[in-house]
Structures are given as C-alpha cells and as structure tokens.
Motif scaffolding. Structure first.
Motif, mmCIF file in Angstrom:
data_model
loop_
_atom_site.group_PDB
_atom_site.id
_atom_site.type_symbol
_atom_site.label_atom_id
_atom_site.label_comp_id
_atom_site.label_asym_id
_atom_site.label_seq_id
_atom_site.Cartn_x
_atom_site.Cartn_y
_atom_site.Cartn_z
ATOM 1 N N TRP A 310 42.025 43.174 17.909
ATOM 2 C CA TRP A 310 43.319 43.226 18.657
ATOM 3 C C TRP A 310 44.252 44.011 17.603
ATOM 4 O O TRP A 310 45.315 44.443 18.250
ATOM 5 C CB TRP A 310 44.131 41.827 18.617
ATOM 6 N N SER A 358 41.744 38.052 23.602
ATOM 7 C CA SER A 358 41.427 37.199 22.291
ATOM 8 C C SER A 358 41.790 35.916 22.127
ATOM 9 O O SER A 358 42.631 35.650 22.923
ATOM 10 C CB SER A 358 41.841 37.885 21.165
ATOM 11 N N ARG A 367 40.254 35.967 17.675
ATOM 12 C CA ARG A 367 38.714 36.611 17.708
ATOM 13 C C ARG A 367 38.223 37.107 19.220
ATOM 14 O O ARG A 367 38.689 36.557 20.346
ATOM 15 C CB ARG A 367 37.530 35.667 17.296
ATOM 16 N N LEU A 368 37.730 38.502 19.464
ATOM 17 C CA LEU A 368 37.487 38.801 20.713
ATOM 18 C C LEU A 368 35.990 38.772 20.849
ATOM 19 O O LEU A 368 35.071 39.417 20.266
ATOM 20 C CB LEU A 368 37.866 40.274 20.954
#
Length: 439
Positions: A310, A358, A367-368
C-alpha cells in the motif's frame, strides 16, 4: 575559512593536540567543571511532551503513535528543559549516526538512554555549548572515545573532555553569529531540497501519465471501467492481475538457487539487483542463515512486500535471487515485461487502490494478499508500445537524475560550509567579536 573573517591576533597553545592554538584570552576546562548532568525521571508522569533526537535536532514525537510503548513506560524517561543539551553517545564509530548532539527548545521528556547536560550559569552559554559539542561530533572528536561492541560512552567516560571556553559575552557573540549565518545557509539548503522534492513529484507525474495514458496526446481514449485508472487509449486492454500473473511460492532447493543473492523490495527503489550489506539498507532487518527458507524470484518476475504494498513496495526482478517468505512472487503467464507493471503499480492512484484491497486494523498492519491482489485491474498497452513507454521513462529518469544530482551537490557543499563555519567559530580560528548583525 579565514578568507572572509580575520584571525585572532594573539593566540596560545591549547594543550589539546586535536585543537591546536586558541585565542590567548580563552580557557580550556573539563566538561564536568562547566556542566551539570542531573537526571530527573518523569516518575509521576507529569510531563507528556515526548521529545526525540533526530539528525541533530530535538523534535516532538507523536504521542498517538506511541512507538509501541505503554504510557507507564514514559515514567522512566528523563525530564528536559529548554536550553538543555542532549547527546546520544552510542555507535560512536558509525558515520551514519552522526549529529548526536541536540539543543532543547522546549520542556519535555526524552529517553534516559541519552545524556543530558546543563550549562552552568556563569560558565557556559547553552547555545555556545551546543555549537561546540556539535563541532566535536562532526569533526569526529567522539569517534575514538568509548568502548565495547556498541562504542558507547557514559558521562564518566567523557567528564574530562576539554571544552574551549571564551568569556560569556564572546560565547553569546559566537552563538548569535552562528545562528544568523547558518540560518542563511539553511535557507539555501531548504530551497535545493524543495527543488529536489518538486522534481520527484514532476518525475512521478510524467511516469504515471506515460504508463496509464500513453505517449500520444492525440490518441482516441475510452473509459477503462476502472475508477482509479479513468480513461485509457482506445487500443489498450484492461485485465485483472490474475490473468497476467500467477503466484509462486517456490523455495530455494537446488544448489544454484541457494547461491542466489538475497534481494529486497523497497518502496523507494523497487527490487534490488544485488544483495545489500547493512550500510546500504534503509533499515536493519534479520536475515536467516538458512537460505532454503527464502522464496525464489527469477528475472522478470514481479514481487511485492505484503505489508508495504500500500506504500508502493513493488519491484520487477532484474536478476535471479531470493526474497523474504513474507513477500509475494508473481510469475508472468505470457511474454510480459514486468517492469511496466511495476511502474503502473507504484503510481499514486494505483497505490490508493492497493490500500483499498489490503486488509488490517491499522495502516502499519495492512497486508495485501494474493487473493485480493489478483483481482486488481491494470492497463495493458500493445507490446511494442510498452517498450516505447519504458524507453521514454528511461530518458525521463536520466534527465531528472542529472538535475537532482546537481541540486544534491549544492546541498552537500552548503552542508560542508556550514560545518566548517561552525567549527572555525567555536575553535577560535576566526575572530567575530566585531561582527554586527545585518539584515
């Protein structure tokens, strides 16, 4: 440095090898005779203004971020008053940790790991003491002091540090002179830094436009159907990441793979093309000695840091290598140049879209994951046009690199001058007793 300023007419030997001669009217006194080191803890938590020493400046820390500390942790911090001198006396032989001396402009609390000095009234002007110790830092007087693995010192290690002590009026004159002259230099530095910032923004705008709108301003456009992308050239396609790349979790197994360099993905520079040593890293990271734990990335694979996607933490691999198991490796399904998609995904609008996909309760926990990432849609120009776009961007980068390098050179020269001026004034190499403030 004596070109614009006259030297003292009468001097004497200071008795300190690294100081040399000083003005005849100056004294040399040990640190303990001129300063106090009272450490008052914030035991009842009455002070909540959290301060930090950053690049030679005392700045406020954001209480809300809290740096992972509980409120009661701040009870161990020490109280600081305006005018106090703060020193970070660790990693003394690490050149990148210079600017260890700060001058408090306000009251607050700061970690007890730092040494606080108070200039004794009638002995030292606090602004002069800051300038003097700052000079000691930048000229590496502290470099050879201390001991142990961290090359650290306590007050006992430096209590006899020789200080150059002019009269109080002369100390005030030196402090006033340096405040005025370095402020002018700082203004010039700030202008160059602003130029570099504007160049960075302009460069990013040019690159983002090229990878999402193409190079021909007259080409017919169409609605991409993707909010973050807007219109794209009529001949371009728009597809989901998952149709272009597949996730790879392959670990290093073969002997050749275990010899690959460990690469890093940076939010600033993409993926490295070699294994970085500690001095080249943006921040310290733990590396496992067991290379079989790392994921394998091959040339032209796309990789990203799940926790920093991100922020633009994407890179197209230029060499075969190993990356953290916390990263995601995306292998092209067809003849695709991943460098183009790296640039697309690092563009500001794409980064906003990546953040939307994300997952996490706060920004620093986002977190993606691949399952979300593969659903994001990206533009796809014809193959020949991708190469033209990348060639154009290489020229853009070369142009902006040259201008930015020139601005950075000016900054480096100005910093050298500021350091030299400060050192010359506090060491008595220039006589500024008759200096008069002028607008």
């Amino acid at each position: 440095m004596t070109g614009r300023y006259s030297a003292y007419f009468s001097v004497k030997n200071s008795g300190v090898a690294w100081v040399g001669d000083i003005p005849k009217t100056w004294d040399v006194k040990p640190l303990f005779a001129c300063t106090d080191t009272e450490c008052r803890k914030n035991v009842d938590g009455q002070e909540s203004n959290i301060l930090s020493l950053s690049y030679g400046r005392i700045i406020r820390r954001d209480v809300e971020e809290n740096y992972g500390l509980l409120p009661e942790s701040f009870n161990t911090y020490q109280l600081v008053d305006a005018g106090d001198i703060v020193l970070r006396l660790t990693d003394l032989q690490n050149d990148k940790r210079s600017l260890r001396v700060g001058h408090a402009g306000e009251s607050g609390i700061i970690t007890s790991a730092y040494l606080k000095l108070i200039a004794k009234s009638g002995q030292l002007n606090d602004r002069y003491l800051y300038r003097l110790l700052h000079s000691y830092d930048t000229t590496k007087v502290f470099y050879g002091m201390g001991g142990g693995l961290r090359q650290s010192m306590k007050f006992e290690d430096m209590r006899r540090l020789p200080l150059l002590v002019p009269s109080i009026p002369e100390q005030e004159q030196i402090a006033n002179f340096l405040d005025h002259e370095t402020a002018k230099i700082d203004t010039l530095i700030d202008k160059q830094q602003q130029l570099i910032k504007l160049l960075k923004e302009k460069r990013q705008a040019v690159i983002s436009h090229a990878v999402t709108k193409g190079l021909n301003p007259d080409v017919p456009m169409k609605d991409s159907g993707v909010e973050w992308l807007g219109e794209v050239p009529e001949c371009w396609d728009v597809r989901r990441i998952g149709t272009l790349f597949s996730e790879s979790g392959s670990r290093a197994v073969r002997e050749a793979e275990l010899e690959y360099p460990i690469l890093r993905v940076s939010i600033h520079h993409g993926i490295s093309d070699k294994e970085l040593d500690e001095e080249e890293m943006e921040r310290k990271v733990f590396r496992s000695e067991d290379r079989s734990l790392y994921k394998v990335v091959h040339e032209n694979d796309l990789a990203y840091n799940m926790m920093r996607a991100w922020q633009g933490g994407f890179g197209a691999a230029k060499v075969n290598g190993l990356i953290s198991p916390a990263y995601v490796v995306c292998k092209p399904k067809a003849e695709l140049n991943s460098s183009y998609f790296e640039l697309v995904l690092r563009s500001p609008n794409a980064v906003t879209e990546l953040k939307r996909f994300s997952r996490g309760i706060t920004d620093f926990r986002l977190r993606l994951y691949w399952d979300e990432f593969k659903s994001i849609k990206v533009p796809i120009p014809p193959a020949g046009e991708i190469e033209k776009i990348l060639q154009h961007i290489d020229k853009v980068n070369s142009k902006y690199d040259q201008i930015s390098a020139s601005a950075q050179k000016q900054i480096d020269l100005l910093i050298e001058r500021r350091t030299a001026l400060n050192s010359a004034a506090v060491a008595g190499k220039i006589d500024i007793r008759n200096w008069v403030f002028k607008e």
